[in-house]
Design a protein around this motif. Structure first.
Motif, mmCIF file in Angstrom:
data_model
loop_
_atom_site.group_PDB
_atom_site.id
_atom_site.type_symbol
_atom_site.label_atom_id
_atom_site.label_comp_id
_atom_site.label_asym_id
_atom_site.label_seq_id
_atom_site.Cartn_x
_atom_site.Cartn_y
_atom_site.Cartn_z
ATOM 1 N N ALA A 153 0.835 -1.205 0.000
ATOM 2 C CA ALA A 153 0.000 0.000 0.000
ATOM 3 C C ALA A 153 0.868 1.253 0.000
ATOM 4 C CB ALA A 153 -0.947 -0.004 1.203
ATOM 5 N N TYR A 154 1.924 1.227 0.787
ATOM 6 C CA TYR A 154 2.832 2.371 0.826
ATOM 7 C C TYR A 154 3.524 2.562 -0.523
ATOM 8 C CZ TYR A 154 6.577 5.541 1.952
ATOM 9 O OH TYR A 154 7.419 6.617 1.943
ATOM 10 N N ARG A 155 3.991 1.474 -1.113
ATOM 11 C CA ARG A 155 4.670 1.552 -2.403
ATOM 12 C C ARG A 155 3.750 2.139 -3.477
ATOM 13 N NH1 ARG A 155 5.011 -0.592 -7.044
ATOM 14 N NH2 ARG A 155 3.495 -2.230 -6.729
ATOM 15 N N LEU A 156 2.495 1.671 -3.514
ATOM 16 C CA LEU A 156 1.539 2.178 -4.498
ATOM 17 C C LEU A 156 1.230 3.655 -4.263
ATOM 18 C CD1 LEU A 156 -0.914 -0.846 -4.718
ATOM 19 C CD2 LEU A 156 0.779 -0.116 -6.430
ATOM 20 N N PHE A 157 1.077 4.032 -2.996
ATOM 21 C CA PHE A 157 0.814 5.436 -2.661
ATOM 22 C C PHE A 157 1.970 6.312 -3.143
ATOM 23 C CE2 PHE A 157 1.155 9.111 0.139
ATOM 24 C CZ PHE A 157 -0.132 9.614 0.107
ATOM 25 N N ALA A 158 3.205 5.901 -2.840
ATOM 26 C CA ALA A 158 4.379 6.677 -3.242
ATOM 27 C C ALA A 158 4.464 6.774 -4.762
ATOM 28 C CB ALA A 158 5.643 6.055 -2.666
ATOM 29 N N ARG A 159 4.201 5.682 -5.454
ATOM 30 C CA ARG A 159 4.237 5.691 -6.927
ATOM 31 C C ARG A 159 3.187 6.641 -7.498
ATOM 32 N NH1 ARG A 159 1.501 0.874 -9.633
ATOM 33 N NH2 ARG A 159 -0.196 2.306 -9.209
ATOM 34 N N ASP A 160 1.947 6.524 -6.981
ATOM 35 C CA ASP A 160 0.865 7.365 -7.491
ATOM 36 C C ASP A 160 1.089 8.833 -7.158
ATOM 37 O OD1 ASP A 160 -0.249 5.054 -8.468
ATOM 38 O OD2 ASP A 160 -1.789 4.906 -6.907
ATOM 39 N N LEU A 161 1.594 9.104 -5.975
ATOM 40 C CA LEU A 161 1.869 10.478 -5.584
ATOM 41 C C LEU A 161 2.962 11.078 -6.472
ATOM 42 C CD1 LEU A 161 1.098 12.676 -3.558
ATOM 43 C CD2 LEU A 161 2.899 11.822 -2.072
ATOM 44 N N ALA A 162 4.006 10.310 -6.720
ATOM 45 C CA ALA A 162 5.086 10.796 -7.602
ATOM 46 C C ALA A 162 4.559 11.052 -9.005
ATOM 47 C CB ALA A 162 6.220 9.779 -7.639
ATOM 48 N N ARG A 163 3.682 10.184 -9.501
ATOM 49 C CA ARG A 163 3.095 10.363 -10.826
ATOM 50 C C ARG A 163 2.201 11.599 -10.851
ATOM 51 N NH1 ARG A 163 -0.499 6.049 -11.535
ATOM 52 N NH2 ARG A 163 -2.016 7.474 -10.700
ATOM 53 N N ASP A 164 1.353 11.750 -9.830
ATOM 54 C CA ASP A 164 0.432 12.888 -9.802
ATOM 55 C C ASP A 164 1.154 14.221 -9.668
ATOM 56 O OD1 ASP A 164 -1.645 11.135 -10.058
ATOM 57 O OD2 ASP A 164 -2.297 11.256 -7.971
ATOM 58 N N LEU A 165 2.232 14.237 -8.924
ATOM 59 C CA LEU A 165 2.990 15.462 -8.718
ATOM 60 C C LEU A 165 4.112 15.633 -9.738
ATOM 61 C CD1 LEU A 165 3.224 15.489 -4.832
ATOM 62 C CD2 LEU A 165 1.591 16.702 -6.294
ATOM 63 N N GLU A 166 4.236 14.633 -10.623
ATOM 64 C CA GLU A 166 5.256 14.637 -11.672
ATOM 65 C C GLU A 166 6.656 14.831 -11.083
ATOM 66 O OE1 GLU A 166 4.032 17.477 -14.600
ATOM 67 O OE2 GLU A 166 2.271 16.299 -15.139
ATOM 68 N N MET A 167 6.930 14.061 -10.032
ATOM 69 C CA MET A 167 8.234 14.122 -9.367
ATOM 70 C C MET A 167 8.921 12.779 -9.479
ATOM 71 S SD MET A 167 7.067 16.150 -5.969
ATOM 72 C CE MET A 167 8.677 16.283 -5.252
#
Length: 192
Positions: A178-192
């Motif tokens: 869950a943490y890995r998916l959150f970090a991936r999605d957050l990085a994608r959404d923030l384009e970081m």
């Protein structure tokens, strides 16, 4: 259809002038008035009498006894502290995929309403999560924590609650995923 949606999702009467400005912002006043009258005639013909009511010359409203609106029912469920009923009624984003050209004020209203309803649904899931966790119903708490995170995918507090209840249940692998998916999605959404 957009006029009907706006009237149905409004809590009270709406001024005709507001509708003209929202849906026909670039039209001269006589043309906008005529367009609104034609839209109302079409809606009243399709829906039958007593659904769209006039209050005097200037105000319109939907008779919610004659026409149901799931967004209004959702709000009533939230306000009456019935989170399970609210989430049963919440079936996704408000007017997903619906837009009309040249009505930017309507588009802003849709986006604001969409965000408000989504936030209220996440709050209902949070309430159900807290109740289930307090009663040690961990599977149910995990379900509601996941639902809340689905509704607010960048909410770190929602993630924290999910991780804590997964840890309580001894499911550290799911917590790490869950943490890995959150970090991936957050990085994608923030384009970081």
């Amino acid at each position: 259809m957009a006029v009907l949606v706006y009237l149905a999702a409004s809590r009270g009467a709406v001024l005709r002038q507001v509708l003209r400005g929202m849906f026909w912002p670039d039209c001269p006043e006589p043309r906008a008035r005529r367009a609104l009258n034609q839209a109302l005639y079409g809606l009243r013909s399709a829906l039958g009498p007593g659904v769209i009511e006039s209050r005097g010359e200037q105000e319109l409203l939907v008779n919610h006894g004659a026409l149901g609106c799931d967004a209004m029912a959702f709000d009533r469920a939230v306000e009456s502290r019935a989170p399970l009923e609210a989430l049963r009624l919440y079936r996704g984003d408000f007017l997903a995929g619906f837009s009309i050209h040249g009505a930017s004020e309507f588009e802003r209203w849709v986006e604001t309403t969409r965000s408000r309803l989504r936030f209220r649904a996440a709050d209902a899931a949070s309430s159900l999560f807290a109740s289930a966790r307090a009663d040690r119903r961990l599977r149910e708490a995990i379900h509601w924590a996941r639902r809340r995170l689905e509704l607010t995918p960048t909410d770190e507090l929602a993630l924290r609650d999910l991780l804590m209840v997964l840890a309580d249940a001894g499911d550290r692998a799911d917590a790490a995923e869950a943490y890995r998916l959150f970090a991936r999605d957050l990085a994608r959404d923030l384009e970081m």
